[in-house]
Design an enzyme around this catalytic site. Sequence first.
Site, mmCIF file in Angstrom:
data_model
loop_
_atom_site.group_PDB
_atom_site.id
_atom_site.type_symbol
_atom_site.label_atom_id
_atom_site.label_comp_id
_atom_site.label_asym_id
_atom_site.label_seq_id
_atom_site.Cartn_x
_atom_site.Cartn_y
_atom_site.Cartn_z
ATOM 1 N N HIS A 183 3.287 6.066 -1.537
ATOM 2 C CA HIS A 183 3.923 7.060 -0.982
ATOM 3 C C HIS A 183 5.677 7.151 -0.898
ATOM 4 O O HIS A 183 6.325 7.293 -0.189
ATOM 5 C CB HIS A 183 3.499 7.397 0.564
ATOM 6 C CG HIS A 183 2.171 7.566 0.552
ATOM 7 N ND1 HIS A 183 1.546 8.571 0.351
ATOM 8 C CD2 HIS A 183 1.041 6.450 0.970
ATOM 9 C CE1 HIS A 183 0.126 8.672 0.550
ATOM 10 N NE2 HIS A 183 -0.164 7.335 0.998
ATOM 11 N N HIS A 188 0.845 -1.380 -0.013
ATOM 12 C CA HIS A 188 0.209 0.028 -0.111
ATOM 13 C C HIS A 188 0.651 1.336 -0.139
ATOM 14 O O HIS A 188 0.486 2.024 -0.931
ATOM 15 C CB HIS A 188 -0.997 -0.072 1.178
ATOM 16 C CG HIS A 188 -1.946 1.156 1.370
ATOM 17 N ND1 HIS A 188 -2.944 1.085 0.544
ATOM 18 C CD2 HIS A 188 -1.824 2.311 1.928
ATOM 19 C CE1 HIS A 188 -3.702 2.413 0.737
ATOM 20 N NE2 HIS A 188 -2.961 3.053 1.713
ATOM 21 N N LYS A 190 -4.449 10.268 -8.749
ATOM 22 C CA LYS A 190 -4.081 10.287 -7.014
ATOM 23 C C LYS A 190 -4.237 11.779 -6.941
ATOM 24 O O LYS A 190 -3.361 12.577 -7.348
ATOM 25 C CB LYS A 190 -2.770 9.814 -6.817
ATOM 26 C CG LYS A 190 -2.397 9.932 -5.371
ATOM 27 C CD LYS A 190 -3.032 9.032 -4.503
ATOM 28 C CE LYS A 190 -2.370 8.970 -3.043
ATOM 29 N NZ LYS A 190 -3.202 7.958 -2.033
#
Length: 425
Positions: free
Chosen positions: A315, A300, A358
Amino acid sequence: MKVAAILLLCMALFHQGHSNSCQGRCGYGIDTSYSCQCNTACERYNDCCSDYYTLCKEAALSCNGRCGESYNSQNPCHCNSLCPQYNNCCSDYSTLCNAVVGPTSCNGRCGESYNAQNPCHCNSQCSQYNNCCSDYSDYCSTGDSGATITDAEIKSLSETLFALDTNKASASQLILDPQALVADSQTSSKSDLSSRPLYKFVDENALFTRPTYAALLNLFDNYKRITGQAESFTSQQLTEQETFLKETMLNTELGRELFAFLYTKGVYKSEAEFIEDLKNMWFGLYSRYNGAMDSSGFEHIFAGEIKGGKVSGFHNWIRFYLLEKRGELNYYSHSFNGPWSNYPDVLGLQFHWDGYYKQVGSAVIGCSPEFDLALYSLCYIARPGKYCYLSLGGKQFIIQTYTWDNSSYGNGKKYIGSAYPVSMR
């Protein structure tokens, strides 16, 4: 009759002498026999006496002579034992009233028994009842491990890790071209405002040949990005997970510093326990969609996923660079740029990943893999599901973590649901 007349005359003379003063009248209701008033309503009706602010307003803003008084909604601030809980104490409350109503700091009080007389508390249940002292996290806060890790210790350790990140990119090894900066209100517009890639230059020969970078790169192709598709790993891929953890956490001074801190706090008893817990925490599988074992904290946060038709997580700056280089990711804009003039830096990014958008993908830019993993791990262990306040180069940095509450591993421990930099202007 003569006595009554004398009394009326005296009252009239008294009112006449004091009609323009709030002496002895502060807080009383409206009295039309006076030409000016001394209660909070007079400000609204513009009929306050000339000394109202001196005699009444300023007095109402102080706890002088008011410690322990009953609550009065007309007062602009308060001096009773509940005002710390409701954050409405007068500014001199702690100075004037501490001795009267009890201590307002957790210094030396962590874990004490509940005492209803104290204005705020420092035991393990104060967070649940929202009555902790304001410095509770500085002195007493604990993570899921049960270890007491204060905000001050987290900030100090993060500065140490920042200084130890010798594998970070230098200004000559990484050059960005941020281009468009947009307001928070514009991040959902899906407008490509940057005609060029974000990454102008990355010295892959200098950076990606280092053991921690190479170990990270080996992991990115091990995942299916669409949630609902079960993940499965070969023995080689499981070895790659272990190699990544050992290279970053055991074979770097930065990783060993993190372990040493957690060891002294009693979180882990050995390096083997440390690595095993990180392996479960980061790489243990759980289901984000329809019962399939399709996700993990690492996938993730570091690799990124697609859920509900949009990018979820994602990230990591290295992952972004590689996809952009291959033409699979299109950089649109950034909504946040951290205050750092060198690396690591922090950006809040808008982009399309092979057709999926995103809105804000914040990331620490230019840091080493071990730095990324260490900060997220520290914050997840010390502040699971909360803001984690760090300090990098003397500047505040915040990471938000989330626990995955639908499943757990050994002894009810929670997997990492997410962790990312908070883009605060």
